[in-house]
Every structure is written in structure tokens, then in C-alpha cells.
Scaffold this active site. Structure first.
Site, mmCIF file in Angstrom:
data_model
loop_
_atom_site.group_PDB
_atom_site.id
_atom_site.type_symbol
_atom_site.label_atom_id
_atom_site.label_comp_id
_atom_site.label_asym_id
_atom_site.label_seq_id
_atom_site.Cartn_x
_atom_site.Cartn_y
_atom_site.Cartn_z
ATOM 1 N N SER A 577 0.843 -1.193 0.000
ATOM 2 C CA SER A 577 0.000 0.000 0.000
ATOM 3 C C SER A 577 0.874 1.237 0.000
ATOM 4 O O SER A 577 1.996 1.239 0.525
ATOM 5 C CB SER A 577 -0.904 0.005 1.241
ATOM 6 O OG SER A 577 -1.550 1.257 1.387
ATOM 7 N N TYR A 590 -2.596 -0.413 10.519
ATOM 8 C CA TYR A 590 -2.571 -0.745 9.101
ATOM 9 C C TYR A 590 -1.278 -0.281 8.438
ATOM 10 O O TYR A 590 -0.604 -1.046 7.734
ATOM 11 C CB TYR A 590 -3.780 -0.119 8.415
ATOM 12 C CG TYR A 590 -3.844 -0.336 6.925
ATOM 13 C CD1 TYR A 590 -4.214 -1.554 6.397
ATOM 14 C CD2 TYR A 590 -3.527 0.704 6.041
ATOM 15 C CE1 TYR A 590 -4.279 -1.753 5.021
ATOM 16 C CE2 TYR A 590 -3.584 0.528 4.668
ATOM 17 C CZ TYR A 590 -3.959 -0.715 4.158
ATOM 18 O OH TYR A 590 -4.014 -0.902 2.809
#
Length: 700
Positions: A577, A590
């Protein structure tokens, strides 16, 4: 195998009402598809059908007799109207006048295009003269196991007479071609009441003047042979009886999964190969039998069997009573080398002055007592079909050896078919393989937007794909869509939780048993969470780490184990990501887990380089379309963080990007394809950002 039981009678599927309005060519198609629907009648791609039809000549407007015959390379079970070649019968008959004799029969293939009716581009097959010169209107040429068992018996002529009397004749072995067409024509002229002929070591021809009559005759003759064999073999032990017992189903698959990646690495020196494992009752009966080694060494009989399965299989040294897989693995290298050497000797012994260069010397078929049969080929469908053909060969050997003595093709005849110049020309006309042909990919999170798009991109380039996910319903839906587009051969699914070590190991076992190993890992399984750090629970933190860090470690570790035993390189693609490089508010768990992924990839790139394994990362950002992690709570949380609603979130992400463009799953798939393909063969340890531009995520 999914063939109906040999004890189940052939079913007459002809529907008179359905066939009534059909033209003769349409009835040919109907008959062909019916015959090809039962593998006891003919194998995949084997045999052919024809009809002599009165058509209107497009030049003269006059009626002309036209031969409709299955074109080269087709399959009667799945053929469509455009799969038939069409040729003027008067021109085919005129070919007799230019034929220079058996020594020159191959040159007759070049004359067939001159006989084409209505500019049909479908190439006529080598068997065209056999259909043309039978005087009946409808002709079937099938390869049923029961008939080939007669044709491959030492006294096949005598057996043919005993079973069929004068209704079905017999012709000695002759390679398919123009000369055999003349032999068949001569037989028909001398035996006007015969309804067909058994070709030694080849198959069955039957004929009639009506499409339905021809279909029903073909079924009747095959059923007669099946009934005769059932009577003759009742109570007998096939192949000399069993001397081994099969392992359990789970143990058979586990053993195959250990053997296949090692074998795959050994046989993929010229191109990536895909494996297929078969442990049907027919296979197990054969590999466990006393006479298996003797019969296997004799090779197959029917040319179609032989072309698909090579001169003979390799019998793997394995004792199911003392299943020492490590010892078998240790001996595989010598066994494969011995097979190659034997094939080289066979080639040198049989080659002719104009023979094509020696092809891949590796075996196609591997027989393992107590376990089953493994086949390798350039793609999954071919590997599966090769296995089906060898099951046909097993059935033939069972029948022939039970009532007589099985005989394979003479070695020189077998070689002349394998290295036939016409066959070589066909191989040379085949299109170049796709970029990922022979590759096997495992995609975790395979039912999601990015995972399914990546799987489709790989499938489009010729790869096989194992889709792993925890959502069974989404897996089934994704697999159905991809299988419909790319075939059921190349798509498999498995429920796998990447945080469960046993489940991950089981996934690789299943992938090896289904495809032979793995070349590409796309580690894509993911979740997303959003919470201020003071509201981030330990459970939420651990869940992110378990899936996005530990999960990526587990699937990579098991991939590396397979890469190592295959010894043919590989590629790992992490879908991380933008947040692994650029911090984001209210997402500490995250972002930290994603950063862990990226650094793990760097470490793996270092370890994988020496064995040719490349490890790279794709960093997406804000891929909302089709993504399961953007459902529910996460979507609400991110919308709240940025002060917008759900409908405005995608626009917000698009507008904040440097390029002002939305990022789609297909964009990530394109990067994942690049990193897995040979296009990036000199890249490892790299990161590709697919985020429409975010300066905070620049890698430097």
C-alpha cells in the site's frame, strides 16, 4: 477419469425429432458431437467423421458432391460447423491420377487445398482420403478402447473375424495417409457388404448411407466389442493381478505433491511445464499390477495415444508398502537422466536423413505404484489430455493382454509418426506461446477486486491460477467467471486463512497436486482498519499484523520451499500500500503492518536472488472498485477521517492525487503482471507505486 463405467451400455442419444429438419451437414455435426460426448467411443481430438453432401457450386450454380470432413486438429465432441473442411469429390477422385505411389504419399497433402469447396479456410486432415474413397455417404472413424484392444492384439485379424464375422473387415497396420485411403477403397470394392473395418493398431471405420444409421452402427459395433471383452475377461485378474496396495487418497495426493515440483523442475529445462495428477481406479489398477512395468515398456499402440504420451512412460521407483518419499526423491535425478539417455539412443537408432531435430527427451507420463499417474505438458489442458490418452492405452492393454498378447507399435513405425515431417510442419505452424505459458500462480485474496483482476491478467497471458481466499461464496463466483472465460483446466480455488500455518501448507500441497508446482506468488490477502492510536485495541493491532505481516511471511516461506526444489526461479509480488511508505492519520496498525510487508519483501529479495527468485512490491492507493476491504466499517471510518461521505470518498482520493485519476483493480493487475513476467526479469527488490501520484510515497 470421468469416463462412464465400462459395464454401462452405450446410450443411443439420437433424437429423431431434433434431427428431422437438419440438413445433411447439420446432421454430420449432430452425429459428431454425440459420438464425441462419450470417451469410450473416442478420445479427445481422436477420430473423425464425414458426410458426402450435394451442394450448389458457387461458380456454376450446378449441384456438386462435396465431402464434409472434420478438419485438421479438431475434436468431434466440441466441433462446430466451421470445424469441417469441405472438398469437391470430383477433384478428390482426380487426385488418383496424380498419385505417384506410397513413397510419395506425403506430397498428396499439398494437393488437398486445390480441392477446396467454397474457399473454406479449414485445413483438411491427413485422413481425408480415407473418408473420400469409402463409397458410403456417411463415414465414422473412431478410436474406442474396446476396438483398439482388438487392433493392438497379436492376433487382431483373427479376433476381428471371431467377434464381427464378415460385417467388419480388417486391414494391417499402415500409417494414416493417402495409401491407406486407397487400401480402404480397395477393401470396400472387394467387400461391398461390409459395414466397416478394423485398422490394426489404429481404430475403427464404419459407414452407411444415412446419418442416423451410421451413428447407430458405430455404437452397435463398439458395444459388441465391449460385450465380448466383458464376457472373455469375467473373473480374470487384469495385468497379472495386484502386487501393491494403494495409499489412502490423502496420502496419494500428498506424495504426488512432493514428487511433482521436483519432476517439474527437471523437465522444464526447455520450457515451463504444467503437471496433472490422476489416481482413478483404472490408473491404480495398472500401477499396482504385476505386469505394469512390462506393459509400460512396450509403449502405446494407437498413433493418437503415442503422439500424446511419447514412446513409453517413466516408472518411478516407489514402494507403497514402505513409502519412503525422500528415497524416491533422491533417485529421481538419475531416473530422469536415464530416460533422457534412452530417448536419445532411440532417436539416433531410428532417425532418417530428413528427420527433424530431436525434441524434448523428457517423459510425458510418470507411473507411481500405490499413488497414480503424473503427466507433464506445456499447458494444463495438454497435460490432462495426455493423461486421458494414457488411460485409454491402459484400457487397451488390459483388453488385448487378457484375450491375446498386447503389442505396441513397432519402434521404427512409432518414430516415423513422432517425427513425421507432416506432424513437424503442423507443430511449426502453431502460434508462439503466450508470455506466461506454463506458469503457475497462487493469488491470495483471490476473490477480491485486485486479486481477481490480477488472476485474469495472468490467465490472459496463459498462466494457471490457484485462487486462495477465506470467502467461499466469492471464490466460487470468481472461479465461475474466470473458468467460463479461460476454461476449467486453468483455474482452481482453495479456502485459505493466511494466518493459519497448516492451511497455508495445505494450499501449497493442493497447488502442487493440481498444477505441479508454482512460479508466481501474489501475496494480496488483506484487511484495513482505521482508528486513532488511543482507540486502537491490541486485538486490532494483532489482527493487522497477523494478516498483513505474518500472513505474507507464511505464504512466502512456503513458496520459497517450492521454488528451491523446482530450481527454476520464480517471482513474488507483494500487494502492499501507499501507506507502507506514507503515514496516514488514524491508521497506525494498518500503516505499520504494510511497512512490515515492504521490508519483508526487501529481505526476501536478498535471499531469493541466488536461486533466481525475484521479489517486488506493488503499492496501490485508494482502489475502491471491487475491493472488499472498502466495505462496511473501513469505508465509514475513512470517510469520517477526511470529512466526506461514502459517495465523495473516491472523488476525494482522485482529486488529491497528482494525476487526478482514479486507480482501478486492473491498474494494479497490470503492475503485478509486469513484475511477474519476463519483462521485468532483471528487477528485484523494487516498488512500483500505482497511486496516481503521491509525493509522500515517493521511494526516494
Amino acid at each position: 477419469m470421468t469416463h462412464p463405467s465400462a459395464t454401462q451400455r452405450l446410450e443411443n442419444k439420437w433424437d429423431v425429432n431434433l434431427a428431422a429438419p437438419m440438413s445433411e451437414s447439420e446432421k454430420l455435426l449432430y452425429r459428431s458431437n454425440l459420438l464425441g460426448s462419450d470417451k469410450r467411443i473416442t478420445n479427445y481430438g481422436g477420430g473423425n467423421t464425414s458426410a458426402k453432401v450435394i451442394e450448389t457450386d458457387p461458380l456454376t450454380g450446378e449441384p456438386a458432391e462435396v465431402l464434409w470432413v472434420k478438419g485438421s486438429g479438431g475434436d468431434v465432441g466440441s466441433i462446430k460447423m466451421d470445424g469441417f473442411a469441405t472438398l469437391y469429390m470430383d477433384k478428390l477422385n482426380a487426385l488418383r491420377g496424380v498419385y505417384r505411389g506410397a513413397e510419395y504419399e506425403d506430397e498428396m497433402v499439398a494437393f488437398l487445398p486445390h480441392c477446396t469447396f467454397n474457399l473454406n479456410p479449414r485445413a483438411a486432415s491427413i485422413d481425408t482420403p480415407l473418408h473420400a474413397y469409402v463409397p458410403a455417404k456417411h463415414v465414422d472413424h473412431m478410436h474406442p478402447d474396446a476396438i483398439i484392444a482388438i487392433a493392438a492384439a497379436k492376433d487382431s485379424k483373427k479376433l476381428t473375424q471371431e467377434i464381427f464375422g464378415d460385417r467388419i473387415g480388417w486391414l494391417p497396420w499402415k500409417r494414416p495417409g493417402y495409401e491407406l485411403g486407397l487400401w480402404l477403397s480397395d477393401f470396400c470394392e472387394k467387400n461391398p457388404d461390409a459395414k466397416g473395418v478394423v485398422l490394426e493398431s489404429h481404430g475403427l471405420f464404419t459407414w452407411a448411407d444415412d446419418a442416423q444409421d451410421c451413428y447407430e452402427l458405430t455404437l452397435e459395433i463398439i458395444q459388441t466389442a465391449m460385450d465380448w471383452f466383458a464376457e472373455q475377461t469375467a473373473g480374470k485378474h487384469a495385468f497379472g493381478g495386484a502386487i501393491h496396495h494403494s495409499l489412502t487418497y490423502a496420502a496419494r495426493r500428498a506424495t504426488a505433491a512432493r514428487l511433482m515440483p521436483v519432476l517439474r523442475g527437471m523437465v522444464s529445462d526447455q520450457q515451463h511445464m504444467v503437471g496433472h495428477f490422476e489416481d482413478s481406479d483404472a490408473v491404480l489398477e495398472f500401477v499396482n499390477a504385476k505386469d505394469m512395468t512390462r506393459l509400460a515398456s512396450m509403449g502405446t499402440s494407437c498413433p493418437d495415444h503415442f503422439l500424446r504420451t511419447k514412446i513409453c512412460p517413466l516408472v518411478v521407483d516407489f514402494d507403497p508398502a514402505n513409502p519412503d518419499v525422500e528415497a524416491t526423491l533422491a533417485g529421481l535425478s538419475d531416473a530422469v537422466a536415464a530416460y533422457r539417455q534412452g530417448y536419445q539412443v532411440y532417436y539416433e537408432r531410428c532417425k532418417r536423413a530428413d528427420s527433424p531435430p530431436m525434441r524434448d527427451p523428457n517423459a510425458v507420463v510418470y507411473l507411481v505404484s500405490g499413488v497414480g499417474m503424473i503427466t507433464f505438458a506445456k499447458d494444463k489442458a495438454t497435460a490432462r489430455i495426455s493423461g486421458e490418452f494414457y488411460v485409454n492405452a491402459i484400457n487397451v492393454m488390459r483388453g488385448a493382454d487378457a484375450v491375446s498378447e498386447y503389442q505396441g507399435l513397432p519402434e521404427q513405425e512409432a518414430f516415423d509418426i513422432e517425427y513425421w515431417l507432416l506432424e513437424e510442419a503442423k507443430l511449426q505452424r502453431m502460434p508462439a506461446p503466450k508470455a506466461l505459458a506454463g506458469r503457475v500462480a497462487l493469488v491470495t485474496g483471490g476473490a477480491g477486486g485486485i486479486g481477481s483482476a490480477t488472476a485474469e491478467r495472468y490467465l490472459r497471458e496463459g498462466a494457471c491460477v490457484m485462487l486462495a481466499d477465506i470467502d467461499d461464496a466469492a471464490l466460487a463466483q470468481t472461479a465461475a467467471k474466470l473458468s467460463a472465460r479461460y476454461s476449467t483446466d486453468v483455474v482452481r480455488t482453495i479456502n485459505m486463512d493466511v494466518t493459519d500455518e497448516a492451511a497455508v501448507i495445505a494450499c501449497y500441497t493442493e497447488t502442487a497436486a493440481e498444477f505441479g508446482g508454482i512460479d508466481i506468488l501474489v501475496s494480496n490477502a488483506g484487511i484495513a482498519s482505521s482508528a486513532p492510536v488511543e482507540d486502537t485495541t491490541l486485538a486490532l493491532w494483532n489482527k493487522n499484523m497477523a494478516i498483513l505481516s505474518t500472513g505474507y511471511f507464511l505464504v512466502s516461506r512456503e513458496a520459497f520451499k517450492v521454488f528451491k526444489v523446482q530450481d527454476m526461479g520464480g517471482s513474488v509480488v507483494f500487494v502492499a500500500s501507499k501507506n507502507g511508505l506514507a503515514a496516514s492519520p488514524n491508521a497506525s496498525a494498518y500503516c505499520t503492518a504494510k511497512a512490515s510487508e515492504i521490508h519483508l519483501a526487501r529481505c526476501l529479495a536478498l535471499e531469493g536472488a541466488e536461486m533466481g527468485v525475484r521479489v517486488n512490491v506493488v503499492n496501490p492507493d485508494a482502489v475502491l472498485q471491487g475491493s472488499k476491504i472498502w466495505e462496511g466499517e473501513w469505508l465509514d471510518q475513512r470517510a469520517g477521517t477526511y470529512g466526506t461521505d461514502k459517495s465523495g470518498l473516491e472523488a476525494m482520493y482522485r482529486d488529491r492525487s497528482m494525476l487526478k485519476r482514479s486507480v482501478l483493480p486492473q491498474d494494479i493487475a497490470e503492475a503485478a503482471y509486469f513484475l511477474a513476467s519476463d519483462l521485468s526479469s532483471k528487477s528485484t527488490g523494487n516498488i512500483i507505486n500505482v497511486d496516481a501520484g503521491n509525493v509522500q510515497a515517493f521511494t526516494r
